[in-house]
Write an enzyme that holds these catalytic residues in place. Sequence first.
Site, PDB file in Angstrom:
ATOM      1  N   HIS A 181       0.866  -1.179   0.000  1.00 31.70           N
ATOM      2  CA  HIS A 181       0.000   0.000   0.000  1.00 31.70           C
ATOM      3  C   HIS A 181       0.907   1.233   0.000  1.00 31.70           C
ATOM      4  O   HIS A 181       0.933   1.999   0.963  1.00 31.70           O
ATOM      5  CB  HIS A 181      -0.960  -0.035   1.192  1.00 31.70           C
TER       6      HIS A 181
ATOM      7  N   GLU B 216     -12.452  -0.685  -0.275  1.00 30.33           N
ATOM      8  CA  GLU B 216     -12.470   0.636   0.346  1.00 30.33           C
ATOM      9  C   GLU B 216     -13.665   1.414  -0.156  1.00 30.33           C
ATOM     10  O   GLU B 216     -13.949   1.428  -1.347  1.00 30.33           O
ATOM     11  CB  GLU B 216     -11.215   1.478   0.002  1.00 30.33           C
TER      12      GLU B 216
ATOM     13  N   TYR C  59     -14.754   5.897  -4.372  1.00 28.96           N
ATOM     14  CA  TYR C  59     -15.061   7.078  -3.563  1.00 28.96           C
ATOM     15  C   TYR C  59     -16.023   8.043  -4.248  1.00 28.96           C
ATOM     16  O   TYR C  59     -16.954   8.538  -3.631  1.00 28.96           O
ATOM     17  CB  TYR C  59     -13.771   7.823  -3.189  1.00 28.96           C
TER      18      TYR C  59
ATOM     19  N   GLU D 174      -4.281  -0.247  -5.428  1.00 32.06           N
ATOM     20  CA  GLU D 174      -4.390   0.885  -6.362  1.00 32.06           C
ATOM     21  C   GLU D 174      -3.096   1.200  -7.102  1.00 32.06           C
ATOM     22  O   GLU D 174      -2.525   2.281  -6.930  1.00 32.06           O
ATOM     23  CB  GLU D 174      -4.862   2.138  -5.614  1.00 32.06           C
TER      24      GLU D 174
END
Length: 471
Positions: A127, A368, A303, A172
């Site tokens: 990450h 997420e 998001y 990501e």
Amino acid sequence: GTTHERAARLVFPNGFVWGAATAAYQIEGAATADGRGMSIWDTFAHTPGKVAGGDNGDIATDHYHRFRADVALMAELGLEAYRFSVSWPRVRPGGRGPVNEAGLDHYERLVDELLSHDITPVLTLYHWDLPQELEDGGGWAARDTASWFAEYAAVVAARLGDRIPLWTTLNEPWCSAFLGYSSGVHAPGRTDGGLALRAAHHLLLAHGLGTEVLRSALPATARISITLNLCAVTPGSAGEGAQDAVRRIDGLANRLFLDPLLRGHYPADVRQDTAALTDWGFLRPGDERTIAAPIDLLGINYYSPTVVDAGSEPEPEPSAWPGSEHVRFLSKPGPATAMGWTIDAGGLLAVLRRVHREYPSLPLMITENGAAFDDTPSPEGGIADPDRIAYLRDHLAVAHEAIESGVDLRGYFVWSLLDNFEWAYGYSKRFGIVHVDYPSQRRSPKDSARWYREVISTNGIDPRGGLPGEA
Ligand code: GBH
């Protein structure tokens, strides 16, 4: 219907996994403890001007020292799973060379603590905290970094392989490549579009090599995944220019990753769009085969939506979208979070349906989803965060809708368990369902945490309700 009519409670399938997510650099602190090496985020955050407020992850939420209390808190919230990341430079300080057993010990203690509380550990290997020594050797622009990643995967698998049912190679990779190497707003802060594409390829190669290693090292029951931040891209107007903008951004954000991972080849149009920046000479025979190593599940982080149109003026350099500098990003009207990100759960539905349509047999997980708001603690210490509750509820409602329409969605992880180091925004943005008072490191569950506990214990949501007893 009448205004008094209550929408039906939405119940999720049995076995749907409810969790929360964090990442090592964002929460651990203890930057020099027990032989940890430096990562690109240590360097970046300690470079003046890179992170808001001059913040860094030296202390963060001090989770490295407080993990037992944090796991107890997770248990109180009823979390079924916890998605965390391992810090590569804790485990192998130089990225290659000697392994730091003390770093592995920490993760072993964390995992055992989770298991003893009946919380399923979901482990992400990378990450964003690349060992600085590897960056000094070229970072993700260097092909060797992919091989070092596979070795690191083997080291972690050898220690924890028997206890982790779900593994994620990368979080990501778009962000690592394009925010790290093109726009430069993330570590290592380089600004070269061609280099970013090279980095993207080596990240994908790292995933492929790492997947091969994990596959042979882990028990057959372990599942292997990658997490992508997929974009729901829509046109801002009706013209052809907007359609082309959608194609380009969908190409760079989504297909540049999905196609090699799941179809075995890079998208031809993206290669064409970026031909002026790189000759793609980093792509060697056999690489696409390596990258397409079968995975068991795809993690999706979502998001906010992405609206694009054609612009006449290029966006100010340096861009996160190399080769697409004429694309204009529009902000959708309507409410936004403290990040300025538009709130639109429809984008999550679109992403889930699209991936399911194109890859019907691939199980999905929302790894997420969440929102930053300007939380204000009340004098009594509580934090009322109705906006966050509404955000989570609306996104869970579409997750439920996706499942109803046949999407194989296995679980949901809220970002984030704790307020934490929000990368270039430092501690100024709070995504936690648990508030952290940084000076005292006191944790206080926000109303959203209590709401989420109810969601988990009932395996469902009231699509219009807030806290239990309200609405
Ligand atoms: C995630 O990244 C991270 O995994 C997590 O560590 C982080 O704390 C969390 O989200 C909240 O930020 O304006 O062109 O960059 C999400 C990163 C945010 C990247 C939205 C793309 C919009 C496009 N994404 N961003 S752009």
